[in-house]
Design an enzyme around this catalytic site. Structure first.
Site, PDB file in Angstrom:
ATOM      1  N   GLY A  87       0.741  -1.153  -0.336  1.00  0.00           N
ATOM      2  CA  GLY A  87       0.068  -0.034  -0.241  1.00  0.00           C
ATOM      3  C   GLY A  87       1.004   1.345   0.054  1.00  0.00           C
ATOM      4  N   TRP A  89       2.568   2.869  -2.219  1.00  0.00           N
ATOM      5  CA  TRP A  89       2.381   3.825  -3.564  1.00  0.00           C
ATOM      6  C   TRP A  89       0.506   4.174  -3.753  1.00  0.00           C
ATOM      7  CZ3 TRP A  89       4.029   2.142  -9.098  1.00  0.00           C
ATOM      8  CH2 TRP A  89       5.668   2.098  -9.058  1.00  0.00           C
ATOM      9  N   ASP A 107      -5.107  -6.252  -5.101  1.00  0.00           N
ATOM     10  CA  ASP A 107      -4.316  -7.928  -5.044  1.00  0.00           C
ATOM     11  C   ASP A 107      -4.707  -8.394  -4.302  1.00  0.00           C
ATOM     12  OD1 ASP A 107      -1.486  -8.665  -4.440  1.00  0.00           O
ATOM     13  OD2 ASP A 107      -0.508  -6.539  -4.458  1.00  0.00           O
ATOM     14  N   ASP A 186       2.957  -2.366 -10.559  1.00  0.00           N
ATOM     15  CA  ASP A 186       3.676  -2.923  -9.840  1.00  0.00           C
ATOM     16  C   ASP A 186       3.693  -4.160  -9.293  1.00  0.00           C
ATOM     17  OD1 ASP A 186       6.516  -3.211  -8.420  1.00  0.00           O
ATOM     18  OD2 ASP A 186       5.080  -1.623  -6.846  1.00  0.00           O
ATOM     19  N   LYS A 247       6.057  -0.311 -13.704  1.00  0.00           N
ATOM     20  CA  LYS A 247       7.040  -1.074 -13.264  1.00  0.00           C
ATOM     21  C   LYS A 247       7.359  -2.483 -13.878  1.00  0.00           C
ATOM     22  CE  LYS A 247       9.275  -1.810  -9.271  1.00  0.00           C
ATOM     23  NZ  LYS A 247       9.238  -1.949  -7.282  1.00  0.00           N
TER      24      LYS A 247
END
Length: 301
Positions: A87, A89, A107, A186, A247
């Site tokens: 958590g 970002w 996620d 990410d 990313k």
């Protein structure tokens, strides 16, 4: 032959007692001095905690730097964070978008987020999860428009309109309706966890991310595959003037991925980021100006 009997009142006994007391006190003092002068030995748990803390700090500074240079987050935006745990970002994004904005995080591993955020636990590769992200964005947008109007929230017409909006959201929602301002990706290996509350509430998904061959990110190809999936999602869910931040693990396979990004966005910038956990090098692509003519069938995916 006379024998001298030692007693507590004798001077010799008192001298021995005093010397013994001095010895005990000096031994105790030296033990305390040795204990506090030598640092405690590093255990595996302490090393893991410090490693995770340094990794979190590095990620926080990195995303703040990007935000400062490119104005990534603005008040009132809808931001989607793919692979949000733990958590970092999402928390920074929620701080910048404010109360009138919304961060929708996704996620497999759950995490705690600020109040202006929504956490969806699931696999982003699932179309159902992608639709849930779109529904969360639509609900947030509808709620904002309702708050702008002067309605009695307890009145029957108002409640009926809310129910109708929710029904339409469930039945007619599409990924294209998301219209996100920023999509961050990410998608990589999970952060290391230590024994504690956070570990026990996310133990099973964390172990699944480590051991399941369909979920674990083992090498550069797995990282590239997830980045391509995030790109396909961003093509459909991003606004024309939105920003896509991706990313991915640095490798020789990124040339085709960079070509795909150039086909889909007018401006593509590559930033390198080195992690503190495994000392791995990542490529972070900052993409803006979505090409309306971009189609997924034309990509190298």
């Amino acid at each position: 032959m006379s024998m001298r009997i030692w007693s507590r009142s004798s001077s010799a006994y008192s001298a021995i007692a005093r010397s013994s007391s001095w010895f005990n006190n000096s031994l105790f003092s030296s033990c305390l001095l040795r204990f506090y002068s030598n640092p405690p030995k590093k255990t595996k748990k302490n090393t893991l905690i410090s490693l995770r803390k340094s990794a979190e700090t590095a990620n926080e500074k990195f995303i703040e730097k990007i935000n400062k240079e490119h104005q990534l987050f603005k008040p009132g935006q809808i931001v989607v964070d793919l692979g949000c745990a733990p958590g970092i970002w999402s928390t920074i994004a929620a701080r910048h978008v404010g109360l009138f904005g919304r961060v929708i995080a996704c996620d497999i591993i759950p995490c705690r987020l600020p109040e202006n955020s929504s956490m969806i636990q699931g696999n982003i590769l699932s179309m159902e999860i992608q639709l849930e992200i779109a529904k969360a964005a639509i609900r947030s947008r509808n709620s904002f428009f309702r708050n702008q109007q002067d309605h009695n929230s307890a009145s029957i017409p108002y409640l009926q309109s809310v129910f109708e909006e929710e029904r339409d959201t469930k039945e007619k929602a599409k990924i294209e309706d998301l219209s996100a301002d920023v999509i961050m990706s990410d998608l990589g290996p999970p952060f290391p966890m230590v024994q504690g509350f956070e570990f026990w509430i996310s133990k099973l998904p964390y172990l699944a991310m480590q051991t399941n061959e369909h979920l674990a990110v083992k090498d550069e190809l797995d990282s590239l595959y997830l980045a391509q999936a995030a790109l396909l999602f961003a093509i459909k869910a991003l606004k024309p003037d939105g920003i896509f931040l991706c990313k991915v693990l640095e490798s020789s396979h990124l040339r085709s991925f960079a070509e795909d990004l150039s086909m889909c966005f007018k401006c593509v910038k590559k930033i390198q980021f080195k992690t503190k956990i495994k000392d791995e090098l990542y490529a972070v692509y900052f993409c803006s100006g979505k090409q309306l003519s971009c189609h997924s069938k034309l990509l190298n995916i």
